[in-house]
Enzyme design. Structure first.
Site, PDB file in Angstrom:
ATOM      1  N   HIS A 120       0.725   4.445   1.360  1.00  0.00           N
ATOM      2  CA  HIS A 120      -0.036   5.164   2.378  1.00  0.00           C
ATOM      3  C   HIS A 120      -0.087   6.649   2.058  1.00  0.00           C
ATOM      4  CE1 HIS A 120      -0.359   1.746   5.099  1.00  0.00           C
ATOM      5  NE2 HIS A 120       0.910   1.480   4.858  1.00  0.00           N
TER       6      HIS A 120
ATOM      7  N   CYS B  12       0.756 -19.713 -18.313  1.00  0.00           N
ATOM      8  CA  CYS B  12       0.015 -19.675 -17.047  1.00  0.00           C
ATOM      9  C   CYS B  12      -1.446 -19.464 -17.365  1.00  0.00           C
ATOM     10  CB  CYS B  12       0.528 -18.536 -16.168  1.00  0.00           C
ATOM     11  SG  CYS B  12      -0.592 -18.093 -14.823  1.00  0.00           S
TER      12      CYS B  12
ATOM     13  N   ILE C 202       0.825  -1.203   0.000  1.00  0.00           N
ATOM     14  CA  ILE C 202       0.000   0.000   0.000  1.00  0.00           C
ATOM     15  C   ILE C 202       0.858   1.250   0.000  1.00  0.00           C
ATOM     16  CG2 ILE C 202      -1.602   1.335   1.445  1.00  0.00           C
ATOM     17  CD1 ILE C 202      -2.619  -1.584   2.196  1.00  0.00           C
TER      18      ILE C 202
ATOM     19  N   ARG D  40       9.046  -7.001   9.213  1.00  0.00           N
ATOM     20  CA  ARG D  40       9.281  -5.570   9.353  1.00  0.00           C
ATOM     21  C   ARG D  40      10.619  -5.333  10.051  1.00  0.00           C
ATOM     22  NH1 ARG D  40       4.285  -6.812  11.257  1.00  0.00           N
ATOM     23  NH2 ARG D  40       2.452  -5.884  10.317  1.00  0.00           N
TER      24      ARG D  40
HETATM   25  C1  LIG Z   1       4.085  -7.002   7.016  1.00  0.00           C
HETATM   26  C2  LIG Z   1       4.563  -5.733   6.384  1.00  0.00           C
HETATM   27  C3  LIG Z   1       3.666  -4.851   5.789  1.00  0.00           C
HETATM   28  C4  LIG Z   1       4.103  -3.685   5.218  1.00  0.00           C
HETATM   29  N1  LIG Z   1       3.225  -2.900   4.552  1.00  0.00           N
HETATM   30  C5  LIG Z   1       3.644  -1.765   3.974  1.00  0.00           C
HETATM   31  C6  LIG Z   1       2.754  -0.960   3.238  1.00  0.00           C
HETATM   32  O1  LIG Z   1       1.617  -1.323   3.019  1.00  0.00           O
HETATM   33  N2  LIG Z   1       3.177   0.226   2.773  1.00  0.00           N
HETATM   34  C7  LIG Z   1       4.450   0.646   2.983  1.00  0.00           C
HETATM   35  O2  LIG Z   1       4.765   1.755   2.568  1.00  0.00           O
HETATM   36  N3  LIG Z   1       5.345  -0.126   3.601  1.00  0.00           N
HETATM   37  C8  LIG Z   1       4.978  -1.326   4.100  1.00  0.00           C
HETATM   38  N4  LIG Z   1       5.872  -2.133   4.722  1.00  0.00           N
HETATM   39  C9  LIG Z   1       7.246  -1.711   4.805  1.00  0.00           C
HETATM   40  C10 LIG Z   1       8.013  -1.984   3.516  1.00  0.00           C
HETATM   41  O3  LIG Z   1       7.767  -3.269   3.043  1.00  0.00           O
HETATM   42  C11 LIG Z   1       9.483  -1.812   3.796  1.00  0.00           C
HETATM   43  O4  LIG Z   1       9.683  -0.544   4.330  1.00  0.00           O
HETATM   44  C12 LIG Z   1      10.356  -1.917   2.578  1.00  0.00           C
HETATM   45  O5  LIG Z   1      10.050  -3.049   1.799  1.00  0.00           O
HETATM   46  C13 LIG Z   1      11.786  -1.979   3.016  1.00  0.00           C
HETATM   47  O6  LIG Z   1      12.606  -2.078   1.904  1.00  0.00           O
HETATM   48  P1  LIG Z   1      14.149  -2.242   2.077  1.00  0.00           P
HETATM   49  O7  LIG Z   1      14.729  -2.073   0.740  1.00  0.00           O
HETATM   50  O8  LIG Z   1      14.605  -1.369   3.160  1.00  0.00           O
HETATM   51  O9  LIG Z   1      14.342  -3.703   2.663  1.00  0.00           O
HETATM   52  P2  LIG Z   1      14.429  -5.180   1.923  1.00  0.00           P
HETATM   53  O10 LIG Z   1      13.404  -5.261   0.895  1.00  0.00           O
HETATM   54  O11 LIG Z   1      14.454  -6.131   2.997  1.00  0.00           O
HETATM   55  O12 LIG Z   1      15.801  -5.052   1.210  1.00  0.00           O
HETATM   56  C14 LIG Z   1      17.001  -5.242   1.890  1.00  0.00           C
HETATM   57  C15 LIG Z   1      17.881  -6.100   1.045  1.00  0.00           C
HETATM   58  O13 LIG Z   1      19.166  -6.159   1.619  1.00  0.00           O
HETATM   59  C16 LIG Z   1      19.713  -7.411   1.375  1.00  0.00           C
HETATM   60  N5  LIG Z   1      20.770  -7.643   2.339  1.00  0.00           N
HETATM   61  C17 LIG Z   1      20.670  -7.750   3.677  1.00  0.00           C
HETATM   62  N6  LIG Z   1      21.863  -7.985   4.221  1.00  0.00           N
HETATM   63  C18 LIG Z   1      22.761  -8.008   3.203  1.00  0.00           C
HETATM   64  C19 LIG Z   1      24.167  -8.224   3.136  1.00  0.00           C
HETATM   65  N7  LIG Z   1      24.892  -8.447   4.227  1.00  0.00           N
HETATM   66  N8  LIG Z   1      24.745  -8.205   1.916  1.00  0.00           N
HETATM   67  C20 LIG Z   1      24.024  -7.984   0.794  1.00  0.00           C
HETATM   68  N9  LIG Z   1      22.699  -7.789   0.826  1.00  0.00           N
HETATM   69  C21 LIG Z   1      22.071  -7.792   2.010  1.00  0.00           C
HETATM   70  C22 LIG Z   1      18.529  -8.329   1.545  1.00  0.00           C
HETATM   71  O14 LIG Z   1      18.726  -9.557   0.886  1.00  0.00           O
HETATM   72  C23 LIG Z   1      17.401  -7.519   0.959  1.00  0.00           C
HETATM   73  O15 LIG Z   1      17.141  -7.846  -0.386  1.00  0.00           O
HETATM   74  C24 LIG Z   1       5.458  -3.344   5.269  1.00  0.00           C
HETATM   75  C25 LIG Z   1       6.363  -4.236   5.847  1.00  0.00           C
HETATM   76  C26 LIG Z   1       5.917  -5.438   6.357  1.00  0.00           C
HETATM   77  C27 LIG Z   1       6.903  -6.415   6.877  1.00  0.00           C
END
Ligand SMILES: Cc1cc2nc3c(=O)[nH]c(=O)nc-3n(C[C@H](O)[C@H](O)[C@H](O)COP(=O)(O)OP(=O)(O)OC[C@H]3O[C@@H](n4cnc5c(N)ncnc54)[C@H](O)[C@@H]3O)c2cc1C
Ligand SMILES: Cc1cc2nc3c(=O)[nH]c(=O)nc-3n(C[C@H](O)[C@H](O)[C@H](O)COP(=O)(O)OP(=O)(O)OC[C@H]3O[C@@H](n4cnc5c(N)ncnc54)[C@H](O)[C@@H]3O)c2cc1C
Lengths: 419, 478
Positions: free
Chosen positions: B49, B399, B47, B311
């Site tokens: 937001h 698919c 979503i 999260r």
């Molecule tokens: C249940 C849930 C519901 C949510 N709903 C919403 C929503 O509706 N709307 C919204 O805005 N947000 C929502 N969020 C939050 C949102 O999903 C996250 O804020 C966002 O996906 C985070 O992205 P990111 O790139 O920080 O993390 P990630 O997608 O986790 O990316 C981090 C990446 O780093 C990599 N990584 C980690 N350690 C290493 C390492 N040592 N070396 C190399 N790579 C590494 C991982 O493999 C991963 O691919 C939700 C989260 C959850 C869990």
């Protein structure tokens, strides 16, 4: 493109329907099949046990299908393979694609829906746990093993004791895998007794009734599956957990008629069968659109599919020739013990010798009478020493009896006996 | 020496990389997984937001409002799905009504446009299936739904098209400070020198930070479980339906997805293991119980999938964005819990600007846009005919649930940051997201992957490394 009849699906239902329509004088027929060959799901069922009713012999799935395919070819019925029907409109335009002809709009006078069914998956039954590789539906595994020549695992647990689950237990064992157990939610197996004997007992594979899978573990590939006993409400009973170190979980947890196209067309779907609501001619609520086989309701035996499909083929021919009679409908209501009936309604005018009704019962019952009642008047009855949800029941109500019906609906029910 | 290394190919890493790729910079994105978008970005509520949730003055509030405003255009530009469907926070009592008034006021302070308090009749008219006990709602017109995988992959594809190197199977295990910059060391021994490091490692961002900075923070994982329902339930709701937040969090929501399914969830449960994405019996039961408050009769027999997301709850309670004070050239995008997805475009832009300024980078003269991706089923019959004529592989449906053609699958395998796994194909063009969940198309997708990548059938994995699908050939075929 223009055809009198388009049959969607080239499985046993589609084949039998097309052949029967041709026998009834329809020349211009097209069977459309999305797979690379005709025969439907039978092509992957290399075990035998098909055709006892139809041919009075035990055939494998491909052999059974082969006989129909041969007949289709001999009768010069046209078919297109590797072709997907995307849409059927209520005025019977069929939209289809393939890589050779591209996008096709086919105008038909009648359409027979024979798309078969698909398997329920993990998501449909909400099995908790991680989501590693190694969780397959039994049919997908069957395809890999029997058609692609690859094994899907070494240590296997199977959930669901319907025929497909049972047959895969044997198949995997013969291929060298170790099948640890077959687990069944219900207090009885959904499979045929002969399959329990031949697929489990012969190989010492235990069957756990009233059990279910409560956890799947493994981050990459399945490492462990946990099962537990369930109570009368099918809720797991704490303390009864058993763990299995397996790399594979096969799911054989039910089939769902594949009615996406039908729904989009506006075909009325029966919530109980998940297939179309049909009349005595296998005709849906949309005139000239018929349904048969597993897309209509899930059959255990392909012989029944072929028989039902012939009715649809014959009816479509009648419709195309303008010979269909109309009349008032009598509806079939499900009374005690009855899960569903097919057809769900009928018009007396179109019934020839008798009305064939397929049905499934809700539970295992012994020494019952299956009866059809018009108010207080029992129209038809037959003794049933043993009925089970896993085995489809069929009755034929003679036309003479149907003629005694006065009401707008009749009730099909089980009475007496040991409930 | 590289200019920038981005650790993490989730939505955060993707958003910042794509912005950076507009400049004359040598950028590399590293992810430990075998595909991009495999972390938190893979499993969430999807979503966008509107921005009234976060307390005024927080980074979450700031970036959420800015990010939400960027989504529609950005999605169109990169070719990702997005629908501005609006959201409602439902109130079922007078007390909850007070609460949505508070949210409304907060939203106004945060600068959220198109906010409105509405009454029972109006909400029931818009969403007739919701529980008739509803007494009012906070409507947010700028809320939307996205496809988190597609959004992230498209951002990275765009970055790669403009010269960014994206490496998967590249786990960072250490970072050493150099005279001017950092040496980033991978598990397999590879080392890269770079001027700038951006830490976008999701639930592992604290570990990466600890490799470089003494400004410590903790990330603790909190899972959320979901149900996905079949498209036959797609008409159940037209928008996003939230419940009133409680101390436990935002509560369970019911929403449409960009592809026409219904999603129900999430739960909120603190866990130990940062990699555990299992569902639980109690979690799934909780969803059903809680969701009944919003809609009484959701038909869970039409469920097609359950999943869990993790999260990244940070000890600071807010996003941690920017250069570490004790480590020049090391930037954090950490504590990226919800609304991280919504905020990503704004965070990406902001952090990229910081780096561009720091390095004095110049803009590229030519910035390439993604080549459009064909979604066969969305085409008109005439367009379908045309597409098949050009490439017959679009005439073969692989698919059947989602009507995805072979042409689409081959395309996403060969695109920049292309698919190498069965789930990789699914994330990029959706075979296997329908009700048979790949039961039918999975083997065929696997075959196409093997063929296109020149591999054996049993070398193709489901998602992660080690998630093998087939064991050995059968006796007959040997
Ligand atoms: C249940 C849930 C519901 C949510 N709903 C919403 C929503 O509706 N709307 C919204 O805005 N947000 C929502 N969020 C939050 C949102 O999903 C996250 O804020 C966002 O996906 C985070 O992205 P990111 O790139 O920080 O993390 P990630 O997608 O986790 O990316 C981090 C990446 O780093 C990599 N990584 C980690 N350690 C290493 C390492 N040592 N070396 C190399 N790579 C590494 C991982 O493999 C991963 O691919 C939700 C989260 C959850 C869990
Ligand atoms: C694993 C398994 C084991 C079985 N074992 C036995 C047994 O031992 N004995 C026995 O008697 N019966 C058995 N059966 C049952 C029997 O095989 C089925 O009842 C029978 O195949 C159903 O026939 P059908 O034509 O309705 O469906 P299917 O065989 O499924 O055929 C439907 C066809 O329609 C095609 N199709 C669907 N949608 C489209 C579209 N949009 N466009 C074009 N084509 C389309 C499909 O590709 C398929 O070929 C078994 C079934 C299964 C699944």
């Amino acid at each position: 493109m223009r055809y009198d009849l388009v049959v969607v699906g080239g499985g046993p239902a589609g084949l039998a329907a097309a052949i029967e329509a041709k026998k009834n004088g329809i020349e211009s027929i097209l069977v459309i099949e999305r797979d690379k060959e005709l025969g439907g799901i039978l092509q992957q069922c290399i075990h035998n046990g098909f055709g006892l009713h139809e041919f009075k012999e035990q055939l494998t799935g491909p052999e059974y299908a082969g006989r129909f395919i041969e007949q289709l070819k001999e009768m010069n019925i046209e078919f297109k393979l590797d072709t997907m029907v995307l849409d059927v409109t209520p005025d019977k335009n069929v939209h289809a694609i393939n890589s050779v002809d591209g996008y096709m709009l086919i105008e038909a006078k009648a359409v027979i829906l024979a798309m078969g069914c698909r398997e329920r998956t993990r998501g449909a039954i909400g099995i908790p746990g991680e989501r590693p590789a190694g969780v397959f539906t039994a049919g997908a595994a069957q395809r890999f093993v029997n058609m692609e020549g690859y094994m899907v695992g070494k240590k296997v647990l199977i959930l669901g004791s319907g025929d497909i689950g049972l047959i895969m237990a044997r198949r995997m064992t013969l291929e060298g895998a170790e099948v640890k157990a077959v687990v069944e939610l219900m207090p009885f197996s959904g499979g045929l007794a002969r399959n329990i004997a031949q697929c489990l007992n012969d190989y010492n594979i235990p069957l756990y009734l009233s059990h279910t899978v409560i956890d799947i573990q493994g981050k990459e590939r399945v490492e462990k599956v946990v099962i537990a006993k369930v109570d009368e409400n099918r809720k797991p009973i704490p303390g009864t957990e058993k763990e299995y170190e397996v790399d594979t979980l096969l799911l054989s947890v039910g089939l769902i008629p594949e009615n996406d196209i039908s729904r989009a067309t506006g075909v009325e779907i029966d919530g109980r069968t998940s297939g179309a609501v049909v009349n005595e001619m296998m005709e849906t609520n949309i005139e000239g659109i018929f349904a048969c086989g597993n897309v209509l309701h899930v059959h255990d035996l392909v012989d029944f599919v072929s028989a039902e499909a012939r009715k649809a083929g014959k009816a479509a021919a009648k419709y195309i020739k303008g010979d269909m009679s109309t009349g008032d409908y009598v509806e079939l209501k499900n009374g005690f013990g009855i899960g569903y009936t097919v057809p769900q309604k009928f018009r007396l005018n179109n019934v020839e010798k008798g009305l064939e009704v397929f049905m499934r019962v809700r539970n295992i019952y012994k020494n019952m009478v299956l009866q059809v009642r018009d108010g207080e008047n029992v129209v038809f009855s037959i003794k049933k020493p043993h009925v089970a949800p896993g085995e489809m029941e069929k009755i034929i109500i003679p036309k003479a009896k149907l003629e005694t019906i006065k009401g707008k609906e009749i009730v099909v029910e089980l009475v007496g006996g040991d409930k | 020496m590289l200019d920038v290394i981005v650790i993490g190919a989730g939505v955060m890493g993707a958003a910042v990389s794509r912005e950076l790729s507009k400049y004359n910079l040598k950028v590399m994105v590293l992810d430990k997984e075998n595909d991009v978008s495999n972390g938190t970005t893979k499993a969430n509520s999807a979503i966008v937001h509107a921005g009234y949730d976060a307390k005024e003055g927080t980074l979450m509030a700031k970036y959420n409002v800015l990010g939400a405003a960027m989504y529609e255009e950005l999605s169109k530009e990169i070719g990702a799905p997005y629908k501005k469907v609006g959201s409602y926070v439902l109130a079922f009592s007078e007390e909850e009504k007070k609460h949505i008034e508070t949210l409304y006021e907060r939203g106004i302070k945060n600068g959220v446009p198109e906010l409105k308090l509405i009454g029972k009749d109006e909400i029931l008219e818009k969403e007739p299936n919701i529980n008739k006990n509803v007494v009012g709602a906070l409507y947010a017109g700028t809320a939307g739904i996205t496809g988190p995988w597609e959004f992230t992959i498209k951002l990275l594809e765009n970055a790669a098209l403009n010269g960014t190197e994206v490496l998967v199977d590249a786990e960072v295990v250490n970072i050493e400070k150099l005279e001017s910059g950092y040496k980033v060391i991978l598990k397999d021994g590879r080392e890269f020198e770079t001027k700038i490091v951006i830490n976008a490692a999701g639930v592992y961002a604290d570990k990466i930070n600890d490799m470089v900075s003494k400004e410590h923070f903790d990330i603790h994982p909190r899972i959320g479980e979901y149900y996905v329902l079949d498209k036959v339930q797609g008409k159940l709701v037209n928008s996003v339906l939230f419940q009133c937040p409680t101390e436990m969090g935002k509560g369970v929501l019911v929403t449409r997805t960009v592809h026409g399914n219904i999603m129900v969830g999430p739960t909120a449960e603190d866990v130990e293991d940062r990699d555990y994405v299992g569902t639980t019996t109690h979690g799934l039961d909780d969803i059903r119980r809680q969701a009944a408050k919003t809609i009484e009769n959701i038909n869970y027999r039409d469920s097609i999938r359950n999943f869990t997301g993790i999260r990244a709850e940070s000890s600071t309670g807010d996003f941690i964005i920017g250069e570490a004070s004790d480590a020049k050239g090391f930037y954090n995008i950490a504590g990226t819990k919800s609304p991280g997805l919504s905020s990503a475009p704004a965070i990406g832009l902001d952090v990229a600007n910081m780096i561009v300024e720091k390095l004095g980078a110049t803009k590229k003269e030519v910035f390439k846009q993604n080549k459009p991706q064909i979604h066969f089923i969305e085409l008109s019959p005439e367009e379908k005919a045309e597409v098949i004529k050009k490439d017959p592989r679009y005439g073969r449906i692989i698919c059947r649930c989602e009507s995805i053609t072979e042409g689409e699958i081959v395309d996403v395998i060969h695109r920049m940051v292309g698919a190498k796994t069965v789930d990789g194909v699914k994330k990029r063009c959706r075979p296997g997201t329908g009700r048979c969940q790949g039961g039918f198309c999975g083997p065929r997708v696997q075959e196409i992957l093997a063929r296109e990548l020149g591999k054996e059938l049993n070398e193709i994995v489901l998602d992660k490394k080690g998630a093998y699908i087939l064991t050995n050939e059968t006796k007959i075929s040997k």
